[in-house]
Design a protein around this motif. Structure first.
Motif, PDB file in Angstrom:
ATOM      1  N   SER A   1       0.818  -1.225   0.000  1.00  0.00           N
ATOM      2  CA  SER A   1       0.000   0.000   0.000  1.00  0.00           C
ATOM      3  C   SER A   1       0.849   1.272   0.000  1.00  0.00           C
ATOM      4  O   SER A   1       0.342   2.364  -0.228  1.00  0.00           O
ATOM      5  N   LYS A   2       2.149   1.128   0.252  1.00  0.00           N
ATOM      6  CA  LYS A   2       3.024   2.309   0.304  1.00  0.00           C
ATOM      7  C   LYS A   2       3.591   2.634  -1.077  1.00  0.00           C
ATOM      8  O   LYS A   2       4.046   1.748  -1.792  1.00  0.00           O
ATOM      9  N   GLY A   3       3.563   3.917  -1.425  1.00  0.00           N
ATOM     10  CA  GLY A   3       4.166   4.330  -2.697  1.00  0.00           C
ATOM     11  C   GLY A   3       5.676   4.226  -2.636  1.00  0.00           C
ATOM     12  O   GLY A   3       6.329   3.821  -3.591  1.00  0.00           O
ATOM     13  N   LYS A   4       6.232   4.604  -1.479  1.00  0.00           N
ATOM     14  CA  LYS A   4       7.673   4.487  -1.258  1.00  0.00           C
ATOM     15  C   LYS A   4       7.908   3.642  -0.017  1.00  0.00           C
ATOM     16  O   LYS A   4       7.120   3.681   0.930  1.00  0.00           O
TER      17      LYS A   4
ATOM     18  N   ARG B   1      19.099  -8.358   0.752  1.00  0.00           N
ATOM     19  CA  ARG B   1      18.708  -8.243  -0.658  1.00  0.00           C
ATOM     20  C   ARG B   1      17.768  -7.065  -0.880  1.00  0.00           C
ATOM     21  O   ARG B   1      17.877  -6.341  -1.873  1.00  0.00           O
ATOM     22  N   ALA B   2      16.817  -6.885   0.037  1.00  0.00           N
ATOM     23  CA  ALA B   2      15.817  -5.819  -0.119  1.00  0.00           C
ATOM     24  C   ALA B   2      16.456  -4.433  -0.053  1.00  0.00           C
ATOM     25  O   ALA B   2      16.073  -3.525  -0.788  1.00  0.00           O
ATOM     26  N   ILE B   3      17.442  -4.287   0.814  1.00  0.00           N
ATOM     27  CA  ILE B   3      18.063  -2.972   1.000  1.00  0.00           C
ATOM     28  C   ILE B   3      19.259  -2.794   0.058  1.00  0.00           C
ATOM     29  O   ILE B   3      19.575  -1.698  -0.352  1.00  0.00           O
ATOM     30  N   GLY B   4      19.891  -3.890  -0.318  1.00  0.00           N
ATOM     31  CA  GLY B   4      21.147  -3.796  -1.068  1.00  0.00           C
ATOM     32  C   GLY B   4      21.057  -3.895  -2.575  1.00  0.00           C
ATOM     33  O   GLY B   4      22.058  -3.796  -3.260  1.00  0.00           O
ATOM     34  N   GLN B   5      19.867  -4.087  -3.140  1.00  0.00           N
ATOM     35  CA  GLN B   5      19.775  -4.261  -4.603  1.00  0.00           C
ATOM     36  C   GLN B   5      18.876  -3.215  -5.257  1.00  0.00           C
ATOM     37  O   GLN B   5      18.170  -3.492  -6.228  1.00  0.00           O
ATOM     38  N   ASP B   6      18.864  -2.037  -4.722  1.00  0.00           N
ATOM     39  CA  ASP B   6      18.042  -0.948  -5.260  1.00  0.00           C
ATOM     40  C   ASP B   6      16.563  -1.305  -5.328  1.00  0.00           C
ATOM     41  O   ASP B   6      15.811  -0.753  -6.124  1.00  0.00           O
ATOM     42  N   VAL B   7      16.158  -2.261  -4.503  1.00  0.00           N
ATOM     43  CA  VAL B   7      14.752  -2.648  -4.454  1.00  0.00           C
ATOM     44  C   VAL B   7      13.910  -1.454  -4.000  1.00  0.00           C
ATOM     45  O   VAL B   7      12.836  -1.186  -4.542  1.00  0.00           O
ATOM     46  N   LEU B   8      14.407  -0.716  -3.016  1.00  0.00           N
ATOM     47  CA  LEU B   8      13.631   0.375  -2.442  1.00  0.00           C
ATOM     48  C   LEU B   8      13.475   1.544  -3.414  1.00  0.00           C
ATOM     49  O   LEU B   8      12.579   2.366  -3.266  1.00  0.00           O
ATOM     50  N   LYS B   9      14.333   1.616  -4.444  1.00  0.00           N
ATOM     51  CA  LYS B   9      14.249   2.708  -5.425  1.00  0.00           C
ATOM     52  C   LYS B   9      13.421   2.322  -6.652  1.00  0.00           C
ATOM     53  O   LYS B   9      13.247   3.116  -7.564  1.00  0.00           O
ATOM     54  N   SER B  10      12.944   1.078  -6.685  1.00  0.00           N
ATOM     55  CA  SER B  10      12.175   0.628  -7.841  1.00  0.00           C
ATOM     56  C   SER B  10      10.791   1.266  -7.848  1.00  0.00           C
ATOM     57  O   SER B  10      10.357   1.878  -6.869  1.00  0.00           O
ATOM     58  N   LEU B  11      10.065   1.116  -8.959  1.00  0.00           N
ATOM     59  CA  LEU B  11       8.734   1.712  -9.097  1.00  0.00           C
ATOM     60  C   LEU B  11       7.718   1.060  -8.166  1.00  0.00           C
ATOM     61  O   LEU B  11       6.763   1.683  -7.730  1.00  0.00           O
ATOM     62  N   THR B  12       7.940  -0.225  -7.890  1.00  0.00           N
ATOM     63  CA  THR B  12       7.010  -0.958  -6.997  1.00  0.00           C
ATOM     64  C   THR B  12       7.816  -1.641  -5.898  1.00  0.00           C
ATOM     65  O   THR B  12       7.958  -2.863  -5.885  1.00  0.00           O
ATOM     66  N   PRO B  13       8.343  -0.885  -4.965  1.00  0.00           N
ATOM     67  CA  PRO B  13       9.243  -1.460  -3.946  1.00  0.00           C
ATOM     68  C   PRO B  13       8.579  -2.539  -3.099  1.00  0.00           C
ATOM     69  O   PRO B  13       9.216  -3.535  -2.763  1.00  0.00           O
ATOM     70  N   GLY B  14       7.296  -2.333  -2.721  1.00  0.00           N
ATOM     71  CA  GLY B  14       6.581  -3.345  -1.929  1.00  0.00           C
ATOM     72  C   GLY B  14       6.541  -4.673  -2.641  1.00  0.00           C
ATOM     73  O   GLY B  14       6.818  -5.723  -2.052  1.00  0.00           O
ATOM     74  N   GLN B  15       6.224  -4.622  -3.945  1.00  0.00           N
ATOM     75  CA  GLN B  15       6.163  -5.846  -4.764  1.00  0.00           C
ATOM     76  C   GLN B  15       7.536  -6.504  -4.863  1.00  0.00           C
ATOM     77  O   GLN B  15       7.644  -7.736  -4.838  1.00  0.00           O
ATOM     78  N   GLN B  16       8.571  -5.681  -4.987  1.00  0.00           N
ATOM     79  CA  GLN B  16       9.929  -6.215  -5.121  1.00  0.00           C
ATOM     80  C   GLN B  16      10.376  -6.932  -3.845  1.00  0.00           C
ATOM     81  O   GLN B  16      11.041  -7.965  -3.901  1.00  0.00           O
ATOM     82  N   VAL B  17      10.013  -6.382  -2.687  1.00  0.00           N
ATOM     83  CA  VAL B  17      10.356  -7.037  -1.421  1.00  0.00           C
ATOM     84  C   VAL B  17       9.667  -8.398  -1.335  1.00  0.00           C
ATOM     85  O   VAL B  17      10.280  -9.399  -0.942  1.00  0.00           O
ATOM     86  N   ILE B  18       8.392  -8.438  -1.737  1.00  0.00           N
ATOM     87  CA  ILE B  18       7.638  -9.701  -1.716  1.00  0.00           C
ATOM     88  C   ILE B  18       8.269 -10.712  -2.675  1.00  0.00           C
ATOM     89  O   ILE B  18       8.347 -11.902  -2.378  1.00  0.00           O
TER      90      ILE B  18
END
Length: 450
Positions: free
Chosen positions: A19-22, A59-76
């Protein structure tokens, strides 16, 4: 159902991330704390949880996951991949010897369901892989163990090799392999003795059987309901026998799922099969990726398709499609369709395999009332052949008779007939819509049509 509580906790945690944009590092850390608690409550090994959470966080913090367009989806996505890897990565299939027979030694503690699992495995080998198995009675200590295996053999119409309870199990195993060679059988499934606990006598005998028959597989059968005890048992057996695989029984029960998530990481031994019920066809190959998807609420379409291909009659399905198109669907067809779907397993379990089903309003905690389905079936079976084919002839007296015959109320009969009539009308309208779409080149089809 296995993983139910864990799945609910994890899905709730990741819904917040979605649900979070960032998503910040703090958001990930908070989510990982919830994941850690959920895994520990599911009885997953502490060290396994610690390593898992650290890998996901890195992996979530170290692979630019948080800067992606859908960070929540990338973490999942990362969690899904790590869960899959935790449970073995890919499917680990049963061994096949270069020169038959393939010898499979089944080991485990008393009460884990070893003998029943051998019957299920034999049924799987014949039904899915078209192999000819031999069941071998080497448990000469437990009362009625030999008889139990012979009863299973009779039920399945499969050969059982036994020399009684006065012969050394090592000699029985040796003779069974020679018998299988002579009879050109493909698999030898050896039912070994179990104990209530691991002891030197048990392990010594199993080591002797292993030395003599040189099995292609040594599979441990453990009860998933015992949680971390199952993992400890696996670790102990593996250290002394070098296991090649694990079968988790009772994974359909009210189990937390910790054993399934821990056993590969702790022992290095893959889960090859899981027991999902009492029936002889309730043994499934274990797919780590599919299980991870189910835990995270992504469904399990591949298993659903496999179940449908296995249990649904293709000819009948095509005939049903034709009747639906022509609005000729009757209560007889309804009963037939109901039977085919129920063959695939419990309906709430099937619905959990559909992606997004748990996100639909009212579906997350849905429990299919099998009793209500039974009443529906009783109502239809209480109808005459003519009434099943022509529901419109069912007047008040007929409905009263059907209710009495099915042990239900007139209101329930009326409700079913109305729902059935509404369904037929909807099918008719839907068919008209699809026909129009086809004429316009839209090519829309029912979801179940090829």
């Amino acid at each position: 159902m296995a993983f139910e509580s864990l799945a609910s906790r994890l899905q709730s945690t990741f819904d917040k991330l979605r649900s979070k944009g960032k998503v910040s590092e703090e958001d990930v850390a908070k989510a990982m704390r919830e994941v850690r608690l959920a895994l520990l409550e599911a009885d997953v090994n502490f060290k396994v949880v610690k390593d898992f959470v650290n890998r996901v966080k890195d992996r979530a913090i170290g692979q630019d996951v948080l800067k992606s367009l859908t960070p929540g989806q990338q973490v999942i996505k990362v969690v899904n991949e790590e869960l899959t890897e935790l449970m073995g990565g890919g499917q680990s299939k049963i061994a096949t010897a270069n020169r038959p027979p393939t010898v499979v030694m089944m080991v485990g503690l008393q009460g884990a369901g070893k003998t029943t699992t051998i019957g299920k495995l034999a049924n799987y080998l014949r039904g899915k892989l078209n192999r000819k198995p031999l069941l071998v009675a080497c448990d000469v200590y437990r009362p009625a163990a030999i008889k139990q295996l012979e009863v299973l053999g009779n039920q399945l119409n499969m050969p059982v090799f036994s020399m009684g309870d006065q012969v050394n199990p090592v000699e029985i195993a040796r003779a069974a392999v020679e018998h299988a060679k002579a009879e050109h059988l493909d698999y030898v499934l050896i039912d070994t003795a179990g104990r209530l606990h691991i002891d030197e006598t048990l392990m010594g005998e199993l080591a002797q059987i292993k030395e003599v028959v040189k099995p292609d597989e040594i599979m441990l059968v453990v009860d998933a309901m015992t949680g971390q005890d199952a993992v400890n048992v696996a670790e102990s057996f593996n250290s002394q026998l070098a296991l090649s695989g694990v079968v988790l029984t009772k994974l359909d029960g009210d189990t937390k799922g910790g054993a399934a998530l821990s056993v590969k990481a702790v022992t290095g031994t893959p889960i090859k099969f899981v027991g999902m019920g009492e029936k002889m066809d309730a043994l499934e190959p274990f797919h780590p990726d599919r299980m991870a998807s189910r835990i995270l609420g992504m469904g399990d379409v591949l298993t659903l398709i496999e179940k449908a291909q296995m249990d649904v009659d293709e000819t009948k399905a095509k005939e049903l499609e034709r009747k639906m198109r022509n609005a000729e669907f009757t209560f007889e067809d309804f009963l037939e369709q109901m039977a085919q779907v129920r063959k695939m397993g419990p309906l709430d379990e099937l619905m959990n395999m559909m992606p997004g089903m748990n996100k639909m309003k009212g579906m997350k905690d849905l429990k299919v009332d099998e009793g209500a389905l039974g009443r529906v079936e009783a109502i239809v079976r209480s109808m005459t052949t003519e009434e099943k084919r022509r529901p419109e002839i069912m007047n008040a007296s007929r409905r009263k008779r059907i209710a009495a015959g099915s042990g239900t109320s007139v209101q329930e009969v009326n409700r079913l007939i109305k729902q059935f009539d509404d369904m037929r009308k909807m099918m008719k309208q839907f068919t008209k819509m699809t026909d129009k779409a086809k004429k316009k080149g839209g090519g829309f089809k029912f979801p179940f049509m090829q």
